[in-house]
Design an enzyme around this catalytic site. Sequence first.
Site, short mmCIF file in Angstrom:
data_model
loop_
_atom_site.label_atom_id
_atom_site.label_comp_id
_atom_site.label_asym_id
_atom_site.label_seq_id
_atom_site.Cartn_x
_atom_site.Cartn_y
_atom_site.Cartn_z
CB ALA A 32 -0.94 -0.02 1.20
NE ARG A 37 12.39 10.05 -1.59
CZ ARG A 37 13.40 9.49 -0.92
NH1 ARG A 37 13.14 8.63 0.05
NH2 ARG A 37 14.64 9.74 -1.25
CD GLN A 97 -2.75 0.81 5.23
OE1 GLN A 97 -1.95 0.80 4.31
NE2 GLN A 97 -2.41 1.13 6.46
N GLY A 102 -0.08 3.45 8.96
CA GLY A 102 1.08 2.78 9.55
C GLY A 102 1.15 1.30 9.23
CG ASN A 249 11.56 4.47 -0.28
OD1 ASN A 249 10.49 3.87 -0.31
ND2 ASN A 249 12.33 4.50 0.77
NE ARG A 338 10.17 -8.36 -31.97
CZ ARG A 338 9.31 -8.02 -32.92
NH1 ARG A 338 9.73 -7.89 -34.18
NH2 ARG A 338 8.05 -7.83 -32.65
CE LYS A 356 6.47 -11.63 -35.11
NZ LYS A 356 5.09 -11.31 -35.36
CB ALA A 385 23.04 -11.67 -46.66
CE1 TYR A 392 0.15 -5.69 -39.31
CE2 TYR A 392 1.68 -3.88 -39.70
CZ TYR A 392 0.48 -4.35 -39.17
OH TYR A 392 -0.35 -3.50 -38.52
#
Length: 469
Positions: A32, A37, A97, A102, A249, A338, A356, A385, A392
């Site tokens: 919680a 920071r 909470q 605290g 933090n 990938r 991929k 090569a 796509y």
Amino acid sequence: MLAFNQSGKRLMTRMISSHRAKRTCLAIVLAAGEGTRMCSSRPKVLHAIGGKTLIAHVLSAAIEAGGAELAIVVGPDRADVAAEARRLAPQAQIFEQRERLGTAHAVLAARKAIEAAADDILVMFADTPLVRRETLARLRTALSEGAAVAVLGFTPKDPAGYGRLVMNGDDLAAIVEEKDATPQQRAIGFVNGGLMALSGNNALAILDQIGNANAKGEYYLTDAVAIARQMGLKAVAIETGEDDVRGINTKAQLAETEAVLQGRLRAQAMEAGVTLIAPETVFLSSDTKLGRDVVIEPNVVFGPGVTVEDGATIRSFSHLEGAHVGKGARVGPFARLRPGAKLGTDVHIGNFVEVKASTIEDGAKANHLAYIGDARIGEGANIGAGTITCNYDGVDKHRTDIGKGAFIGTNSSLVAPVKIGDGAYIGSGSVVTKDVPADALMFERAELVTKQGWAARFRAAKAARKKNT
Ligand code: UD1
Ligand code: MG
């Protein structure tokens, strides 16, 4: 069966450990925190180190330490944290909470889970990701040996900001938060790491007595120690290293913690038989799996979900994520694997090759400058090569299937969906838009035109024009 007189000690040890193993354990993870920071729109505990969120590290440690019951305390309106917690540990109970009053108040948000009375209760902080299961096991052992409260103590270079551990011989008498400490107490160098183990029998009786009459007006979990002592119960501090209790933090602390984690992961890899030529330049994920005799050259990054089998080599400047590398395969230098890249045995993926969502079967090679996406490359095939699988069309992805032993000439574009048969041969520079039968040759050629002496005549004409202007 062991004879008691000869191996009595061993038998006793076994009986004790099997008894211990039967103790039930509830781990309460406090998530919680405000995390302001971090200066981030993302909640602190959803930041990642080693490719895994902080809360995921803590939940793994809790589960490995035997936390069969899990309770996660999240802040108000933190549906994103709750969703990540649910994804990681669907069995966990999630509590909110509402006000941040605290650490003891946060623990009591999980009252329902505490009422189920596990033998051991571990309170963990979701922003303290490096705690090891061995350390948590030591806290649980202290409970099984009769302590009602056990905390982790360490001696940092600078104790400022930490709760001080007030010892009475071997027993822990109290924890005093810095803001409430006397000058003598502030001089104590042995401090509270934050995490705590409480015996389930006494936990609620202790926690319900914690008040907020202190400098911060908060319900301090650390007051559990003095209260347990007043109840005639035992409290102990277990000493550990700073890294176990390193809390995050800020972004700088996130990076420091990442560095510590990377050190641990590299050491584990080398212990398991991996050669890291320059370990400090290799970045691993918590779930990276590397086999024996794998060699990792300098400057390689492993994102989440990578497995590399025995004897494979990953050469410099390669980036792998969600990929499987088979035995003896060679990847890189400068390769990118990938998610969904699956390389078989002895596959070669060379420089500036990206793979991929593709399976590259045993012995196939793509040694230079290629993109292989949504494809199967059959056993022993050779990808020249500059080969591109055009997967796509701007809307949908399509598959390319390349047969066993096929040869794809350099600079070919394979426009998916397309199938290249076993043993087929594609001439250099082809744009392949139709399936190719097995063992066929397919090529695409415009007629070559040769004009003898043309270049010399062209240069002479240009030179003459320049002279006249
Ligand atoms: C705490 C300890 C301190 C110890 C230090 C170690 C207390 C009172 N003090 O101090 O003795 O030396 O850790 O780092 O426990 N949290 C909530 N709800 C709250 C308050 C806190 O969920 O209302 C969570 C925070 O998100 C965090 C953890 O509890 O994960 C600890 O809280 P934090 O405010 O960081 O405590 P410290 O002041 O660091
Ligand atoms: Mg803190």
